[in-house]
Enzyme design. Sequence first.
Site, PDB file in Angstrom:
ATOM      1  N   SER A 111       0.510  -1.048   0.009  1.00 45.70           N
ATOM      2  CA  SER A 111       0.618   0.019   0.505  1.00 45.70           C
ATOM      3  C   SER A 111       0.626   1.347  -0.109  1.00 45.70           C
ATOM      4  CB  SER A 111      -1.015   0.024   0.876  1.00 45.70           C
ATOM      5  OG  SER A 111      -0.258  -0.152   2.332  1.00 45.70           O
ATOM      6  N   ASN A 129      -3.199   6.226  -0.428  1.00 46.89           N
ATOM      7  CA  ASN A 129      -2.811   6.638   0.887  1.00 46.89           C
ATOM      8  C   ASN A 129      -2.075   7.771   0.861  1.00 46.89           C
ATOM      9  OD1 ASN A 129      -3.803   4.214   2.666  1.00 46.89           O
ATOM     10  ND2 ASN A 129      -2.650   2.707   1.568  1.00 46.89           N
TER      11      ASN A 129
END
Length: 290
Positions: A118, A189
């Site tokens: 991520s 993110n």
Amino acid sequence: MIKNVGIVGAGQMGCGIAQVSAAAGYKVHIYDISADRVEAGLATINGNMARQVSSGKLTDEERKKALSLIKGSADVNDLSPMDLVIEAATEDESVKRKIYGQICPVLKADAILATNTSSLSITRLASATDRPERFMGIHFMNPVPVMKLVELVRGIATEEGTFSTAKQFVATLDKTITVAEDFPAFIVNRILLPMINEAIYTLYEGVGSVDAIDTAMKLGANHPMGPLQLADFIGLDTCLSIMQVLHDGLADSKYRPCPLLVKYVEAGWLGRKSGRGFYDYRGEVPVPTR
């Protein structure tokens, strides 16, 4: 042409990716060093799909068919027939590098290796493999069966053929693709985690309580979940590691992890998975811890 999909890691993300891949008709093999985790993962997938049947999202026939396509083991050699292998291990670069050292020797020469990271550099992870041209990021969102988005990220060496094959594969899973450049934390993110970190600073500085902050963002910004509740759902250790990747990779003080986030992680209060985070989950209903 992708027919067989290998998943490395029988955790929440790995099992979610396995589930959607099997539901789309791919043969799936889950590999994990722990046979117990593989068993638990298969049981979780079964439970998730049973819930989809009872809510009318899936027929029982479709559930049985998908489950028949998923196998799992603790033997790395079972990944050798795979066309695409997606690594979904913990968000720790040294762990991922070690895994690539173990799995690359057993993969077919033309197999594509992808990571579900991520936040980590795809280019840097690719350099730890024997196939940087056939390596890229395929980042699913959590929970995988529910979330519609997948971020595709190319490293500096990723070939166009690898990218287009990954794109075709994700499209067959009924997901929407967004393409991100290989910079720390990509798109989702890069935007989401600083917001969560700022919410933690708002708590740390006493601007508002846990309940006040989450209520404010749910009702004032129309977010489905408050940022502190979301942090608990993601895992505070994961939130911290992504903030550290942003801080280290971009060298900007605005990405400094909040000291309160660090303190919670040091206490082992990692959110929902450990029973306590910004909320205490050990009773009937979650109670704010501050």
